[in-house]
Design a protein around this motif. Structure first.
Motif, PDB file in Angstrom:
ATOM      1  N   GLN A 136      -5.016  17.086  12.417  1.00 56.36           N
ATOM      2  CA  GLN A 136      -6.202  16.776  11.634  1.00 56.36           C
ATOM      3  C   GLN A 136      -5.807  16.467  10.200  1.00 56.36           C
ATOM      4  N   ILE A 137      -6.226  15.315   9.708  1.00 56.09           N
ATOM      5  CA  ILE A 137      -5.900  14.914   8.341  1.00 56.09           C
ATOM      6  C   ILE A 137      -6.789  15.663   7.363  1.00 56.09           C
ATOM      7  N   GLU A 161      -8.068 -13.980 -10.059  1.00 56.06           N
ATOM      8  CA  GLU A 161      -8.118 -14.732  -8.804  1.00 56.06           C
ATOM      9  C   GLU A 161      -6.930 -14.418  -7.907  1.00 56.06           C
ATOM     10  N   LYS A 162      -5.855 -13.909  -8.493  1.00 57.43           N
ATOM     11  CA  LYS A 162      -4.622 -13.686  -7.738  1.00 57.43           C
ATOM     12  C   LYS A 162      -4.365 -12.227  -7.375  1.00 57.43           C
ATOM     13  N   PHE A 163      -4.925 -11.291  -8.138  1.00 55.21           N
ATOM     14  CA  PHE A 163      -4.560  -9.893  -7.931  1.00 55.21           C
ATOM     15  C   PHE A 163      -5.787  -8.999  -7.758  1.00 55.21           C
ATOM     16  N   ASP A 164      -5.723  -8.140  -6.728  1.00 55.30           N
ATOM     17  CA  ASP A 164      -6.718  -7.098  -6.485  1.00 55.30           C
ATOM     18  C   ASP A 164      -6.006  -5.757  -6.423  1.00 55.30           C
ATOM     19  N   VAL A 165      -6.653  -4.712  -6.928  1.00 56.75           N
ATOM     20  CA  VAL A 165      -6.160  -3.354  -6.767  1.00 56.75           C
ATOM     21  C   VAL A 165      -7.250  -2.549  -6.061  1.00 56.75           C
ATOM     22  N   PHE A 166      -6.851  -1.536  -5.334  1.00 56.41           N
ATOM     23  CA  PHE A 166      -7.822  -0.762  -4.571  1.00 56.41           C
ATOM     24  C   PHE A 166      -7.280   0.629  -4.294  1.00 56.41           C
ATOM     25  N   GLY A 167      -8.181   1.520  -3.951  1.00 54.52           N
ATOM     26  CA  GLY A 167      -7.810   2.874  -3.592  1.00 54.52           C
ATOM     27  C   GLY A 167      -8.863   3.464  -2.680  1.00 54.52           C
ATOM     28  N   SER A 168      -8.470   4.406  -1.836  1.00 59.08           N
ATOM     29  CA  SER A 168      -9.403   5.054  -0.927  1.00 59.08           C
ATOM     30  C   SER A 168      -8.914   6.455  -0.601  1.00 59.08           C
ATOM     31  N   VAL A 169      -9.849   7.301  -0.167  1.00 59.82           N
ATOM     32  CA  VAL A 169      -9.512   8.645   0.299  1.00 59.82           C
ATOM     33  C   VAL A 169     -10.334   8.932   1.544  1.00 59.82           C
ATOM     34  N   VAL A 170      -9.702   9.539   2.567  1.00 58.57           N
ATOM     35  CA  VAL A 170     -10.387   9.847   3.819  1.00 58.57           C
ATOM     36  C   VAL A 170     -10.069  11.279   4.232  1.00 58.57           C
ATOM     37  N   HIS A 171     -10.954  11.819   5.095  1.00 62.88           N
ATOM     38  CA  HIS A 171     -10.792  13.170   5.636  1.00 62.88           C
ATOM     39  C   HIS A 171     -11.226  13.138   7.094  1.00 62.88           C
ATOM     40  N   ALA A 172     -10.445  13.769   7.973  1.00 64.01           N
ATOM     41  CA  ALA A 172     -10.786  13.820   9.392  1.00 64.01           C
ATOM     42  C   ALA A 172     -11.674  15.038   9.659  1.00 64.01           C
ATOM     43  N   LEU A 173     -12.731  14.827  10.441  1.00 68.30           N
ATOM     44  CA  LEU A 173     -13.692  15.880  10.742  1.00 68.30           C
ATOM     45  C   LEU A 173     -13.178  16.768  11.872  1.00 68.30           C
ATOM     46  N   ALA A 174     -13.158  18.079  11.637  1.00 65.71           N
ATOM     47  CA  ALA A 174     -12.654  19.013  12.641  1.00 65.71           C
ATOM     48  C   ALA A 174     -13.503  18.987  13.904  1.00 65.71           C
ATOM     49  N   ALA A 175     -14.808  18.763  13.752  1.00 60.80           N
ATOM     50  CA  ALA A 175     -15.692  18.786  14.912  1.00 60.80           C
ATOM     51  C   ALA A 175     -15.394  17.668  15.904  1.00 60.80           C
ATOM     52  N   ALA A 176     -14.766  16.588  15.441  1.00 63.76           N
ATOM     53  CA  ALA A 176     -14.470  15.450  16.310  1.00 63.76           C
ATOM     54  C   ALA A 176     -13.017  15.413  16.759  1.00 63.76           C
ATOM     55  N   LEU A 189       0.831  -1.190   0.000  1.00 68.67           N
ATOM     56  CA  LEU A 189       0.000   0.000   0.000  1.00 68.67           C
ATOM     57  C   LEU A 189       0.869   1.244   0.000  1.00 68.67           C
ATOM     58  N   PHE A 190       0.441   2.230  -0.779  1.00 65.25           N
ATOM     59  CA  PHE A 190       1.115   3.521  -0.830  1.00 65.25           C
ATOM     60  C   PHE A 190       0.118   4.584  -0.378  1.00 65.25           C
ATOM     61  N   SER A 191       0.535   5.443   0.560  1.00 64.01           N
ATOM     62  CA  SER A 191      -0.364   6.456   1.116  1.00 64.01           C
ATOM     63  C   SER A 191       0.259   7.837   1.043  1.00 64.01           C
ATOM     64  N   ASP A 192      -0.593   8.813   0.805  1.00 64.40           N
ATOM     65  CA  ASP A 192      -0.215  10.220   0.844  1.00 64.40           C
ATOM     66  C   ASP A 192      -1.144  10.905   1.838  1.00 64.40           C
ATOM     67  N   VAL A 193      -0.579  11.499   2.887  1.00 63.15           N
ATOM     68  CA  VAL A 193      -1.375  12.118   3.946  1.00 63.15           C
ATOM     69  C   VAL A 193      -0.930  13.568   4.112  1.00 63.15           C
ATOM     70  N   LEU A 194      -1.905  14.481   4.119  1.00 64.97           N
ATOM     71  CA  LEU A 194      -1.620  15.900   4.296  1.00 64.97           C
ATOM     72  C   LEU A 194      -2.303  16.415   5.553  1.00 64.97           C
ATOM     73  N   VAL A 195      -1.526  17.087   6.407  1.00 60.22           N
ATOM     74  CA  VAL A 195      -2.035  17.735   7.620  1.00 60.22           C
ATOM     75  C   VAL A 195      -1.808  19.226   7.490  1.00 60.22           C
ATOM     76  N   ASN A 196      -2.891  20.007   7.568  1.00 57.08           N
ATOM     77  CA  ASN A 196      -2.791  21.467   7.516  1.00 57.08           C
ATOM     78  C   ASN A 196      -3.094  22.132   8.848  1.00 57.08           C
ATOM     79  N   THR A 197      -3.714  21.370   9.778  1.00 56.13           N
ATOM     80  CA  THR A 197      -4.192  21.972  11.022  1.00 56.13           C
ATOM     81  C   THR A 197      -3.782  21.132  12.219  1.00 56.13           C
ATOM     82  N   HIS A 198      -3.243  21.781  13.224  1.00 54.63           N
ATOM     83  CA  HIS A 198      -2.972  21.165  14.518  1.00 54.63           C
ATOM     84  C   HIS A 198      -4.077  21.593  15.489  1.00 54.63           C
ATOM     85  N   PHE A 199      -4.178  20.860  16.598  1.00 54.76           N
ATOM     86  CA  PHE A 199      -5.198  21.193  17.591  1.00 54.76           C
ATOM     87  C   PHE A 199      -4.585  21.304  18.977  1.00 54.76           C
TER      88      PHE A 199
END
Length: 318
Positions: free
Chosen positions: A278-279, A257-272, A23-33
Motif C-alpha cells: 500500500q502506497i 510554449e516549449k516547457f511545462d512543469v508539474f507535480g502530483s501526490v497520491v495515496h492508496a486507500l487501505a479499504a481497496a 519525471l522524478f518520483s518518491d514513493v513510500l510503502v509502510n504497509t504490506h497486505f
C-alpha cells in the motif's frame, strides 16, 4: 514496486510535434497486505526517474517510449515477525537487495501507440495499445525489487472532454486490460482504470484531481504460510492478486510554449487494497519539453487541448 500501465492521454500531439518528459518520483510503502489484512512487514522507499518520448506521426496517430530508473531501499522492523529481509532464493542468508541501502536498476521499457478515433467539439476518444518489456533480467525476490520482470501487452481506450459550457473544466478517463506473462502457469492479467478532473485557473495554470486503480484477474492471495512454500514464495510478488485504488491531486504550469512543469501526490486507500504494497504517498515532479520537426504544420488543436496533450503527470513506476 509494481509496474503501472503505459499511461495513455486522449489528446495527441499534432503531426511532426512531440514531447520529451523527465519525471522524478518518491514513493513510500509502510504497509504490506496478506489478502485484505494489513501487516507491518517493514518500510520500502523508492526513488525513480522516468524519461518519456512521445511523437505525433500524424494528427491522429502517436507513439511513445519510456524507461524508468528505480532505486529502492528496504528497512525492517524488529517488533514485527514479518518485517524481515527476504532470504536468498537458493541458499540461506539475507538478500543483498534488502540490506538497508538503496539499489538502483533500469526497470521496464514502456512502448505505446495511440490512434485518435474521435476529435470533435472538445471531445476526444483514443484507443491505444502498449507493452511493458523488461530492460534486462533483474532480481524480483526482494522487498526492494524494482519490479516484476514480466512482459505485458496492454490495450484500451482513453476519453477526454474540455467543457465549453463551463470554461476551464476538463475530464479524462482511461481503461486498459493487461495480458501478463504467466509464472508457474498462474494467470494474473489485470484491468486498470484511471481518471482525472481538472480546472484551468489561468491559461497557464491548471489543478487536477487524480485517481487510478487495478483489479487482478486471477493470481493468488498472500498468506503467512506462503513463506514456507519453496516453489511459490520466491515468485510471490509476480503471482499475487494485487488490487488497489489511489487518489490524489496535482498542479501543472505552462512556463512557455516549449516547457511545462508539474507535480502530483497520491495515496492508496487501505479499504481497496488486496495483497501487495500500500502506497503511503507517491510524490512526482517533472518537466516536459515540446519540440517540432519539419513535418509539423500549423497547430491543429486548441490551446487547452494542446496543454493537456503535453501532460504526463501520472506516468511513472508507481
Amino acid at each position: 514496486m509494481s509496474p503501472v500501465p503505459a499511461r495513455a492521454q486522449a489528446w495527441l500531439p499534432p503531426q511532426g510535434e512531440g514531447t520529451v518528459s523527465i519525471l522524478f518520483s518518491d514513493v513510500l510503502v509502510n504497509t504490506h497486505f496478506f489478502g485484505t489484512q494489513p501487516v507491518d512487514a517493514g518500510r520500502i522507499r523508492s526513488e525513480s526517474m522516468l524519461v518519456d518520448v512521445t511523437y505525433g506521426v500524424t494528427d491522429r496517430f502517436a507513439f511513445s517510449v519510456a524507461l524508468p530508473l528505480v532505486a529502492s531501499q528496504y528497512t525492517g522492523n524488529s517488533n514485527s515477525p514479518f518485517a524481515a529481509p527476504h532470504p536468498q532464493p537458493l541458499y540461506p542468508g539475507v538478500n543483498p537487495l534488502d540490506d538497508g541501502t538503496y539499489h538502483a536498476v533500469w526497470q521496464d521499457f514502456r512502448f505505446g501507440a495511440r490512434y485518435n478515433l474521435v476529435k470533435k467539439r472538445g471531445f476526444a476518444l483514443t484507443p491505444f495499445v502498449g507493452s511493458l518489456v523488461p530492460s534486462h533480467g533483474y532480481d524480483t525476490f526482494a522487498h526492494a525489487a524494482a519490479g516484476r520482470d514480466l512482459n505485458e501487452l496492454q490495450f484500451g481506450v482513453s476519453a477526454a472532454k474540455v467543457f465549453e459550457s463551463v470554461p476551464g473544466v476538463f475530464v479524462q478517463a482511461s481503461y486498459s486490460y493487461g495480458i501478463v506473462q504467466q509464472v508457474l502457469d498462474i494467470s494474473h492479467n489485470r484491468s486498470m482504470l484511471s481518471a482525472e478532473a481538472g480546472y484551468f485557473v489561468t491559461p497557464k495554470v491548471r489543478v487536477i484531481g487524480l485517481s487510478s486503480g487495478q483489479i487482478t484477474h486471477g493470481g493468488i492471495d498472500a498468506t503467512p504460510g506462503l513463506g514456507f512454500d519453496p516453489i511459490r514464495f520466491p515468485v510471490h510478488d509476480e503471482i499475487t492478486r494485487d488490487n488497489f485504488l489511489s487518489v490524489g491531486g496535482g498542479v501543472a504550469y505552462a512556463m512557455s510554449e516549449k516547457f511545462d512543469v508539474f507535480g502530483s501526490v497520491v495515496h492508496a486507500l487501505a479499504a481497496a487494497q488486496r495483497n501487495g504494497h500500500q502506497i503511503d504517498h507517491g510524490l512526482t515532479i517533472g518537466l516536459t519539453w515540446s519540440f517540432s520537426t519539419r513535418r509539423a504544420g500549423a497547430r491543429a488543436i486548441a490551446d487547452a487541448e494542446g496543454s493537456l496533450a503535453r501532460c504526463v503527470c501520472e506516468k511513472g513506476t508507481k
